[in-house]
Each structure stands twice: as C-alpha cells, then as structure tokens.
Motif scaffolding. Sequence first.
Motif, PDB file in Angstrom:
ATOM      1  N   ALA A  21      42.899  31.496  37.130  1.00  0.00           N
ATOM      2  CA  ALA A  21      42.889  31.367  38.591  1.00  0.00           C
ATOM      3  C   ALA A  21      43.482  32.616  39.246  1.00  0.00           C
ATOM      4  CB  ALA A  21      43.679  30.126  39.010  1.00  0.00           C
ATOM      5  N   ASN A  30      41.291  35.157  41.515  1.00  0.00           N
ATOM      6  CA  ASN A  30      41.637  35.224  42.941  1.00  0.00           C
ATOM      7  C   ASN A  30      42.080  36.616  43.369  1.00  0.00           C
ATOM      8  OD1 ASN A  30      41.089  32.594  43.892  1.00  0.00           O
ATOM      9  ND2 ASN A  30      42.953  31.805  42.928  1.00  0.00           N
ATOM     10  N   TYR A  86      47.919  27.089  41.268  1.00  0.00           N
ATOM     11  CA  TYR A  86      47.301  25.786  41.563  1.00  0.00           C
ATOM     12  C   TYR A  86      48.146  24.587  41.121  1.00  0.00           C
ATOM     13  CZ  TYR A  86      42.789  28.223  42.366  1.00  0.00           C
ATOM     14  OH  TYR A  86      41.787  29.024  42.844  1.00  0.00           O
ATOM     15  N   LEU A 134      39.181  25.080  39.625  1.00  0.00           N
ATOM     16  CA  LEU A 134      38.751  26.294  38.930  1.00  0.00           C
ATOM     17  C   LEU A 134      37.263  26.568  39.176  1.00  0.00           C
ATOM     18  CD1 LEU A 134      40.637  25.946  35.522  1.00  0.00           C
ATOM     19  CD2 LEU A 134      41.063  27.664  37.286  1.00  0.00           C
ATOM     20  N   THR A 171      36.610  28.405  42.265  1.00  0.00           N
ATOM     21  CA  THR A 171      37.250  29.723  42.361  1.00  0.00           C
ATOM     22  C   THR A 171      36.214  30.831  42.148  1.00  0.00           C
ATOM     23  OG1 THR A 171      39.334  28.810  41.522  1.00  0.00           O
ATOM     24  CG2 THR A 171      39.061  31.198  41.393  1.00  0.00           C
TER      25      THR A 171
END
Length: 623
Positions: free
Chosen positions: A22, A26, A68, A111, A114
């Motif tokens: 993640a 990101n 998260y 996820l 994402t």
Amino acid sequence: MFNDVYDVIVVGAGHAGSEAAAAAANMGSKTLLVTMNLQNIAQMSCNPAMGGIAKGQIVREIDAMGGYSGIVSDSSAIQFKMLNKSKGPAMWSPRVQSDRMRFAEDWRLMLERTPNLDFYQEMVTGLILEHNKVVGVKTSLGISIKSKTVVLTNGTFLNGLIHIGDKNFGGGRAGERAATGITEQLIQIGFDSGRMKTGTPPRVDGRSLDYSKMIEQPGDEIPEKFSFLPITKPLLEQRSCHMTYTSPEVHDLLRDGFDRSPMFNGRIKSVGPRYCPSIEDKINRFADKERHQLFVEPEGWNTVEVYVNGFSTSLPEDVQYKALKSVKGFENVKFFRPGYAIEYDYFPPTQLTHTLETKLVEGLYFAGQINGTTGYEEAASQGLMAGINASLKVQEKDPFTLRRDEAYIGVLIDDLITKGTEEPYRMFTSRAEYRTLLRQDNADFRLTPKAYELGLATVERLKRMEEKQAKSDAFVQFFKDTSVTPEEINPILASKKSASVKQKDKMFKLYARPNITIKDMLKVRAVHDYVESKNLDTEVIEQTEIQVKYAGYIEKEKNNADKLNRLENVKIPSGFDYSKLKSMSMEARQKLSEIRPVSISQASRISGVSPNDVSVLLVYLGR
C-alpha cells in the motif's frame, strides 16, 4: 505475463506485506504483491484483535503515516477498549476485537482500490541478483519477474514446520504449505539465519460453551476508534468477550502430556515468545500459580467460532481436549481445530540498515517476522517503512527513518537493527524511553506532516490535524491567560478535597492539580463558554488536558531527547576501521564492526559497547 519491470515487488501479503504494498503504490511506485494465496491477504493467523499495550500506539502511528491498519481495524471491529486508563496517558493503549473474516476482506478490497498495485498468486522461490543487487524474483513455475527493489515479508512460512504433540508436518499456517528456496539462497549469499517458534490456541465452537460460568468482559461504554480520519465511526454496538481460569486439575491433565510435548522432548529446539508463552510453558515456569487467565474471544459478529486466548499449546490434541474440558464453562466444548506450534526461519535484523534494506544486497528489504518480531502491529509498521524506503530508493530520493523520540516505530526498528533479537521481539511501552512524547493521542501531530511530505497523507488529512492542533494549543493558552476568582473556584476545589485559594489565580495552575479534571473545570463559567463557543470536540479537550497536566514531564523528555539527538548528528564515516582503536574493548570493536552504526548515538545503544568505548570513539572522531 510480466514484461514490465516493477519498481517494487512485495513477497507475502500478511500485515507487513499489505502495508508495504500500500505504501509503495500510494507513493507512485509500480508495485506487485506476490502471495501464495490471494484469499488470505492480511489474515489474522493468531488472535482476532489489533492494538493493545504499545501495539495500539503503533496502529495509531501507522494510521497517521497514511497506512491502512487503523482504518481496517475500525471497519471490522466488534469491540473497542482503551487499556490502562487508570494510569497516565503515556500508558493508554487502544485495542479492538476484530471480525476475522471482515478484517481480511476489508484489507483486500482496500488494496484492490489502490492505484499502481498489481497482484499475483504463486510461491516465490528465489531472488534474481546482479552484482550484489536485487533485480527481481523467481517463482515456483519458473517465471522471472523483474523489479528495481524487493521487500520480503514471509512471516512464518520460510521452511515452516507445524507441531501438534508428536506429529509434525511442513506448513506456514494451518492448512497452508511452507515456502522453500529463499532461505537457502540467502544463506548461500552470506546471510545469517536462525529458527524461531510461535504458537496458537485451539479454536472452539461457541455454542458448546457455558458463558454463565465466566466473567463478562464488555467494551468501553463510550468507544473510540483507531483512525484519525472521519471515514470510520466509533462502534454503536459491541460484542463482549469473557474470562475464565485454569485450575490445578487442568494443570495436572496438561502435565500428563508433557512426555509427548515437542517443547519438552527436544523436537522443538527454537526459542518461543517470552511474553506470550504456551500454556505448558506457563504451568512449567510458574509452577507455584494455581490458575491462569483465559480470555474467550469471539471471532466475529456472526460466526460461532471462538478463540481461547491464553491457551496456546503444541500438546497432543487429546491432551488439549481433556484439559480444556476441565475449565469452567468449557465442560461440553467442541473443537474447531486444535492448537499448534510452528517453527520458521528468520534472519537476525542486525543485517539491516535503519531503512530495513539489507547490508549485503542492495534494493532488498526485510519486514515482519523474517526480522524476528512477533505481532501483527510490529509487522505492519515494518512493512510500512520498508515500502516507503523501497519507493524512495527507486525515486532516487533520501531515505526515510524515524528516531526513537519520534515514534514507537522508530524504537522498534532501532532495537532490531542495533541490538538484534534471539527471541520473538514484542513491543512494550517500557522499551520506549520517551513514552510521554509517544502517546497514542498525538500520533497525528508527530507523523502526519512527515506523511504529507512523502505523499502518503492528503492535504485534507494534514489540514484536519493542523486544525485540531491549533484548537488544542489555543485552549491551553486560554488556561494560561485566564484567571479565576476564589469565589468561583473554591467550591469546586473543596468538592475534590483540594486546597483552596485566597486570591485570583491562573486557571492553568489550578487545572494542573492531579485531582482536578476537565469536568471540574467546565463548572467554571468562562471555561464552559469557551468550549461551547469554539465547538471543541472530545479529541481536542483530551489533548488539552494532557498538555496542561503533563507539561513538565513532556518538556523534560523533550530536553533529554534533544541532548541525545546531538549525538545522532555525530556521524561515523562508512567503512570506519574499528580494529585500530586499541583502547576500545575487543567486544566493542567486534560488535561495532558487525553492526556498522551510522552515528555515535546508535553506537551507544549496542549491547556490549560501554560508555568508555563511546568516549574513545568520540575522541578519535575529534569530538
């Protein structure tokens, strides 16, 4: 199938792998998450809970950094408790009981939403290396996938071996096969490895239990939540846990199976977690105790499956069953599955830098139980940091690390890479020398600005944090600036058996008294009107109370941290030859040569390096 070169490949999709994937994605890195079973992303392998003593602080820090874990913990919670409320705020630790199935589902869905993140289900059996640099991974099907960096988060799967009594079989978790190939390759490259052990208790059918014989453990009357974001809400209803106890009869039944226990007959040679021992270990080490607590924890909102916390064991299944049937409330118990122990490979974390990159192979990062830690939260925080640093490396930016006075995450990583660990490492508040600074309530103040600079926190999150901080600072200043008359404050002080005042005094001084709370201060008209006019919420009020009551302690810790951080700025040149410092102890020279600290501060924390050794080093560096 894989023609592109990924920026980051994450191997393993447990708590460490999920946070690593993640974070990297990101931050804009093209990321691939490879796992042996996509149905088990972020699986809660052991107890269905997040947070707890010191661990709750870590979850808050992960959330403040844009991870998260806090959001998923809130969305899947069935109970919330703030532990240690009877102690000072440095010890307050949030914990949620989770719905196990919903937790994994929510993680997977987050996820999948994402950007920049791909998924692939298969076993990674090796790394592709070129000139001491990782350039990809190989899978069990013989597929090569190229990548600029790789994060290994293999959990308990590396050559995992499950033990139940005198039976053992390969596996990384109940019902899942072990992972092979990676350990052997890393050892061949020159890595040191070891074996560790952990365990899990039986899962039972809640319909077969008599809860009337147990002590109910409800959640908080006014539950809070983990995430600082408004997208999650506190629980409106909660499920209770229950507590019961073992007995001398239970202990005798367990002892009858000791000759068939892999812990006592030599089959298990590795070290288990000191602070979460098996039930057989407890009754052996604490033979004088007639009973031990067992926490009966529901696995979710709707399932009847129950987790028997405190009864972790690798004894034969028939011994487990007979003993558990003698526990109050378990007389008619039905097993879903017996408890078991698992041995697995780990790599002593002194082989890593503060970024969690390995010293031997460039671009290769380790996170989670592969580093010798235990616990979802410890793993998730390492995954977050490894994902961040793998992404920064690809982007050719400066690495990101956290100091011991900035986060529990900083304490955890510094402990691992500086001191190493020979038993599963678990975080406690006592490991942090600056725990008054590292409270769960101020994790956003400490870390959200850093997360924003990295691109992990949105401008909305930053503004929300800044607004909260400004309101809290203004409220503290209000108490410093505003006086109260004896006529108004003395009745309040008398009701709390606190000494009265004879003249006007600043409210900050009176509020700082240990037995005076915000409820008392709200009886003062000026305070009540200020809170109403500024529309202050409970978060701001709680933050203000801590800042007023612990101002002296907080200032003292800041000063201590500043002094030590000056040593952090005294850097040791890379490749420094410690062997020429003959006035330093032999042990210190060996340890310093092996760990290669980057600063005097880190060198001073290495076990076996004395203050005298540090003085020798300072003199040699001209300081």
